[in-house]
Write an enzyme that holds these catalytic residues in place. Structure first.
Site, mmCIF file in Angstrom:
data_model
loop_
_atom_site.group_PDB
_atom_site.id
_atom_site.type_symbol
_atom_site.label_atom_id
_atom_site.label_comp_id
_atom_site.label_asym_id
_atom_site.label_seq_id
_atom_site.Cartn_x
_atom_site.Cartn_y
_atom_site.Cartn_z
ATOM 1 N N GLY A 568 0.835 -1.199 0.000
ATOM 2 C CA GLY A 568 0.000 0.000 0.000
ATOM 3 C C GLY A 568 0.863 1.239 0.000
ATOM 4 C CB SER A 569 0.049 4.737 0.634
ATOM 5 O OG SER A 569 -0.487 4.633 1.921
ATOM 6 C CB THR A 570 5.296 5.546 1.505
ATOM 7 O OG1 THR A 570 5.699 4.922 0.279
ATOM 8 C CG2 THR A 570 6.501 5.713 2.395
ATOM 9 N N GLY A 573 2.210 2.421 5.344
ATOM 10 C CA GLY A 573 3.297 1.496 5.657
ATOM 11 C C GLY A 573 4.091 1.951 6.868
ATOM 12 C CB CYS A 624 3.465 0.318 -6.795
ATOM 13 S SG CYS A 624 3.638 -1.362 -7.422
ATOM 14 C CD GLU A 718 2.688 5.997 -5.098
ATOM 15 O OE1 GLU A 718 2.152 6.100 -3.987
ATOM 16 O OE2 GLU A 718 2.910 4.913 -5.633
HETATM 17 P P1 NAD Z 1 -3.370 2.436 1.252
HETATM 18 O O1 NAD Z 1 -2.109 2.542 2.025
HETATM 19 O O2 NAD Z 1 -4.374 3.516 1.427
HETATM 20 O O3 NAD Z 1 -4.107 1.086 1.605
HETATM 21 C C1 NAD Z 1 -3.479 -0.157 1.454
HETATM 22 C C2 NAD Z 1 -4.134 -1.129 2.395
HETATM 23 O O4 NAD Z 1 -3.878 -0.718 3.717
HETATM 24 C C3 NAD Z 1 -5.633 -1.201 2.245
HETATM 25 O O5 NAD Z 1 -6.059 -2.511 2.429
HETATM 26 C C4 NAD Z 1 -6.111 -0.336 3.386
HETATM 27 O O6 NAD Z 1 -7.406 -0.686 3.833
HETATM 28 C C5 NAD Z 1 -5.083 -0.644 4.427
HETATM 29 N N1 NAD Z 1 -4.937 0.356 5.472
HETATM 30 C C6 NAD Z 1 -5.070 1.687 5.384
HETATM 31 N N2 NAD Z 1 -4.859 2.236 6.606
HETATM 32 C C7 NAD Z 1 -4.576 1.230 7.455
HETATM 33 C C8 NAD Z 1 -4.265 1.150 8.834
HETATM 34 N N3 NAD Z 1 -4.188 2.230 9.602
HETATM 35 N N4 NAD Z 1 -4.039 -0.062 9.374
HETATM 36 C C9 NAD Z 1 -4.099 -1.163 8.605
HETATM 37 N N5 NAD Z 1 -4.390 -1.158 7.293
HETATM 38 C C10 NAD Z 1 -4.616 0.038 6.724
HETATM 39 O O7 NAD Z 1 -2.971 2.250 -0.258
HETATM 40 P P2 NAD Z 1 -3.945 2.118 -1.508
HETATM 41 O O8 NAD Z 1 -4.491 3.454 -1.817
HETATM 42 O O9 NAD Z 1 -4.887 0.996 -1.296
HETATM 43 O O10 NAD Z 1 -2.920 1.669 -2.642
HETATM 44 C C11 NAD Z 1 -2.163 2.548 -3.367
HETATM 45 C C12 NAD Z 1 -0.759 2.616 -2.816
HETATM 46 O O11 NAD Z 1 -0.184 1.325 -2.790
HETATM 47 C C13 NAD Z 1 0.165 3.443 -3.685
HETATM 48 O O12 NAD Z 1 0.998 4.178 -2.852
HETATM 49 C C14 NAD Z 1 0.965 2.398 -4.432
HETATM 50 O O13 NAD Z 1 2.202 2.843 -4.890
HETATM 51 C C15 NAD Z 1 1.088 1.356 -3.405
HETATM 52 N N6 NAD Z 1 1.342 0.065 -4.023
HETATM 53 C C16 NAD Z 1 2.559 -0.512 -3.836
HETATM 54 C C17 NAD Z 1 2.862 -1.705 -4.451
HETATM 55 C C18 NAD Z 1 4.197 -2.368 -4.300
HETATM 56 O O14 NAD Z 1 4.325 -3.564 -4.602
HETATM 57 N N7 NAD Z 1 5.221 -1.670 -3.854
HETATM 58 C C19 NAD Z 1 1.907 -2.315 -5.265
HETATM 59 C C20 NAD Z 1 0.685 -1.674 -5.435
HETATM 60 C C21 NAD Z 1 0.402 -0.499 -4.793
#
Ligand code: NAD
Length: 824
Positions: A568-570, A573, A624, A718
């Site tokens: 997910g997002s940095t 993360g 990503c 991003e």
């Molecule tokens: P996001 O961080 O908003 O969400 C990712 C996941 O985390 C979702 O399931 C969300 O419900 C969960 N989440 C959000 N807040 C949380 C918390 N406090 N505790 C636990 N879980 C939580 O990201 P997104 O908008 O779903 O995805 C897009 C992002 O993901 C972009 O930054 C993209 O670059 C990144 N991404 C990275 C890769 C990679 O392999 N490096 C691949 C795809 C997407």
């Protein structure tokens, strides 16, 4: 054979399987209908109902007993007739239930010597032999009836009362299906399913095929004998002989062969259809036609060297199969047809959350809520983790071949359902055809590759400084793995963690993104459930945005969780990494990116344009690894910009279900606003728009900017949309400096006609992945995928998954008496 189970466990699982409220409602309705039916229907219709019920029960049982029992079922089918004949012979003299019990016993007893005789034969030959023997028995009985006892036709006046018969049959049907379900859910059943009909594999698993064959053969033959015996008197209005073979047998052949494929719908529908057909034919045309039809079918089916499944694999018939599937799909709603509401999957059960809370799942192209999803809270997440904790030990101890068998079956189901999976992906995420085809196809390979990992978690035997000591460094599953996945490639980004984690012996709790609860979670749950993953081994928790933090908190901090896999997002993360750190949990982080494509002056321009268009705009740039920065040497900048603008102008934007569409909708209104804000900010600070720049309803135009500087948001952040910045540089050194001027480091690409120079530059780029002469968007199931800097920690894919989802244990063996300092 190393498999555990026991009646207590089976009973517990059976009760759990029925606990869902819907199951009770359906069971009550069915029971009521079955009770009322014989009181309102005519004798003929009761008889017809009995026959159909029996057919469906048999089909269900065989479906569940698929795999190694496929041919055994065929053979057992032969004794169906035997049981019926014994009943017919005894029926005139003995009182119920003696004829039925005798029929069942005769079927089972006769099957045993035949089974033992035929054990060395494989597949169809086994079936042919047993069918031949059954025919012999049948004709002997007919001869005996005609010439010695004169009982032919006696069966016409069997004194059984039809309601007694009805209930007798009902009990047998329920028992058949229930026992099949219970066996299937046990570890023993799991092993059976995993063998998949292959006796050599059975031996590898340590399961003696002979024992399994004898046991299953006797069981199914007994079942058949009893069912045949119970149905025999239904021919009170017909000649009893016409109905046995080949009519019943060929029904059974088809059911059993279809059953081997493992889908309940096929055999059950097939049984109903053939049952009805046979009744109509029998009444209208008598037996001649049935014998001809039956014989032809038997010949066709047995003539296929590898059974229907092998036959289906041939290209010629694959096309036929595709057309058939297409024709059926237009008429019969499929299992993956969209439902109005979805439950979540915990401890092997599909459940509502307390209070039946749900949240909407929205189609980004139309803005419509197309379904609603169960909304879990922290308590539900805890239940999921606890279920995983209970299930993990037994799953982790299964033989690798058994786990691999289940994972491979998931790949097979995935491939079979790829049309549905693609359709659902378009509805839920607005993905265009090219993306759905790629993503779903990739996942089949990904799951297959994960299955192979079951054999690869090997350790080391190391020397020791202590005399007589042998050091073993062993890999063990970590236990419970939490998987949190994003919305942009929901199938891949979920499965790349779930499939290897399961294959390596862990139990998993999966939380998909609230934007993609189906593709990122529930559909994956359905596929693995169908593949035979035991209860609790895979749990899928879906929740609304408002509950994400509390649910996520449990998934990271619960003491039972061993590893967290987050994509997910940095920003998210970082939050999770902090929590994981506080609780000393391992975490694999795949985060955002700001990937550059460097185009050197000797580059193939055509390749550079294609790679940049694909890398920057595939799936509307919501990737990503998206190539959001094109860094090009001066001499080529003008030509590259103008050709890229031309190319982007040809990309069709709109309805994602139209195969011509290249640019679909943006996933959510919030995301659309963010993209527009990034473009507006850049323009306000002096950037120039070469093409695009605006949202159009749910879509955003492919946008190419120049003059992007570090003061602008889209330079550092991003954008996660179809927005790419093109920057001209003096030379390769400046290109590398610019490429590294980011807090991210996920993927990068270099386009050059000089491969050695490309490889040398690749080493200078701070990025987890660099592709020379390709786009930034590329992944393979066995490659170590992941980023450095703000793009993450750890890797997914191939051997990296072994590092991620197992832990190494040091076990030593002291082979001679060791002397300690306290010893004298
Ligand atoms: P996001 O961080 O908003 O969400 C990712 C996941 O985390 C979702 O399931 C969300 O419900 C969960 N989440 C959000 N807040 C949380 C918390 N406090 N505790 C636990 N879980 C939580 O990201 P997104 O908008 O779903 O995805 C897009 C992002 O993901 C972009 O930054 C993209 O670059 C990144 N991404 C990275 C890769 C990679 O392999 N490096 C691949 C795809 C997407």
């Amino acid at each position: 054979m190393g498999l555990r189970g026991g009646p207590g466990r089976l009973w517990h699982r059976g009760r759990r399987a029925l606990r869902g409220r819907r199951a009770w409602v359906w069971a009550a309705a069915l029971l009521a209908a079955l009770v009322v039916f014989p009181t309102v229907a005519s004798a003929y219709h009761v008889a017809l109902g009995l026959a159909l019920l029996a057919d469906v029960a048999m089909a269900s049982a065989w479906t569940l007993f698929s795999g190694p029992t496929r041919y055994l079922s065929l053979a057992a089918a032969a004794f169906y007739g035997v049981g019926a004949y014994v009943t017919a012979l005894l029926g005139a003299r003995a009182a119920w239930p003696a004829p039925i019990v005798a029929g069942a016993a005769a079927g089972a007893l006769l099957s045993l010597p035949v089974g033992l005789l035929a054990l060395r034969l494989r597949g169809p030959y086994f079936a042919i032999l047993t069918f031949g023997l059954s025919e012999l028995v049948r004709h002997t009985v007919i001869w005996y009836e005609s010439n010695v006892t004169g009982t032919v036709g006696r069966v016409l006046v069997l004194p059984l009362e039809r309601r007694t018969l009805y209930w007798g049959l009902l009990v047998i049907a329920v028992a058949a299906v229930a026992s099949a379900i219970l066996v299937r859910r046990s570890r023993w059943g799991l092993a059976l399913a995993a063998i998949g009909g292959d006796e050599e594999r059975a031996e590898v698993l340590g399961i003696r095929p002979t024992g399994v064959k004898v046991a299953v053969f006797a069981l199914s033959a007994g079942l058949m004998g009893a069912t045949g015996a119970a149905i025999a008197p239904r021919w009170t209005y017909l000649d009893p002989h016409i109905a046995f073979n080949p009519l019943i047998s060929f029904q059974v052949i088809i059911m059993a062969l279809l059953g081997g494929v493992g889908r309940p719908a096929g055999p059950v529908v097939g049984a109903l259809f053939l049952g009805l057909l046979s009744e109509v034919f029998l009444l209208q045309f008598r037996y001649l036609y049935m014998i001809v039809l039956g014989s032809v079918l038997i010949l066709v089916v047995l003539g296929l060297p590898h059974g229907l499944m092998g036959w289906r694999a041939e290209a010629r018939t694959e096309e036929l199969g595709r057309r058939l599937r297409w024709a059926i799909a237009r008429r019969i709603p499929r299992r993956f047809a969209m439902r109005r509401q979805y439950q979540l999957f915990v401890d092997g059960e599909w459940q509502d959350v307390p209070g039946r809370r749900t949240f909407p799942d929205v189609n980004p192209a139309t803005g419509e809520t197309f379904t609603r999803i169960a909304a879990a809270d922290a308590a539900m997440a805890r239940r999921a983790v606890e279920a995983a904790e209970r299930a993990r030990a037994e799953w982790g101890e299964l033989l690798p071949a058994v786990r691999a068998g289940i994972v491979l079956k998931a790949a097979q189901i995935w491939e079979r359902r790829s049309d549905d999976l693609q359709r659902m992906l378009t509805t839920e995420t607005g993905a265009v055809r090219a993306k759905t085809g790629f993503e779903v196809g990739y996942c089949t390979e990904l799951i297959r590759q994960a299955a192979a990992l079951t054999y690869q978690a090997s350790g080391e035997v190391a020397p020791s400084n202590v005399a007589g000591k042998i050091n073993y460094f062993m890999r063990k599953p970590v236990g419970v793995v939490s998987v949190i996945s994003p919305w942009n490639f929901p199938y891949i980004l979920t499965l790349r963690a779930v499939a290897p984690a399961l294959a390596l012996g862990n139990a998993v709790v999966l939380k998909p993104s609230e934007e993609t609860p189906l593709a990122g979670g529930l559909l994956v749950g359905e596929v693995f459930e169908e593949a035979g993953v035991p209860p609790g081994v895979l749990n899928v928790i879906t929740c609304a945005r408002s509950e994400v933090a509390e649910v996520g908190d449990v998934m990271v901090t619960h003491p039972a969780v061993g590893v967290v896999s987050f994509t997910g997002s940095t920003a998210t993360g970082r939050v999770l990494a902090e929590k994981a750190g506080r609780h000393l949990k391992r975490i694999v982080l795949e985060l955002g990116g700001k990937s550059p494509i460097i185009v050197l002056e000797d580059a193939d321009l055509d390749l550079a344009v294609s790679a940049a268009a694909f890398g920057g705009f595939f799936h509307q740039g919501q990737i990503c690894m998206a190539a959001t920065r094109i860094i090009v040497e001066h001499s080529l900048a003008g030509a590259l910009a103008s050709q890229l603008v031309d190319k982007l102008g040809t990309l069709k934007m709109g309805d994602p279900s139209d195969p011509q569409t290249a640019i679909g909708p943006i996933t959510s209104p919030t995301q659309l606003e963010k993209i527009q804000a990034h473009v507006d900010d850049a323009v306000a600070k002096g950037a120039k728009v070469l093409i695009g720049g605006h949202r159009r309803g749910p879509y955003f135009e492919p946008t190419l900017l120049t003059g992007v500087t570090p003061q602008m948001r889209c330079y550092h952040e991003e954008t996660f949309g179809p927005v790419v910045a093109l920057t001209a540089v003096k030379n390769a050194d400046e290109a590398v400096r610019l490429a590294n001027d980011t807090s991210y480091g996920l993927s990068a690409a270099i386009i050059t006609r000089d491969p050695e120079r490309g490889m040398a530059l690749a080493g200078r780029i701070q990025s987890g992945i660099v592709h020379v002469n390709d786009s930034t968007v590329h992944d393979e199931p066995h490659a170590p995928f992941g980023g450095i800097k703000g793009s993450g920690l750890g890797r997914h894919g191939g051997r990296a998954a072994i590092e991620a989802f197992t832990e190494i244990r040091w076990v030593s063996l002291q082979t001679e008496r060791r002397h300690y300092p306290f010893d004298r």
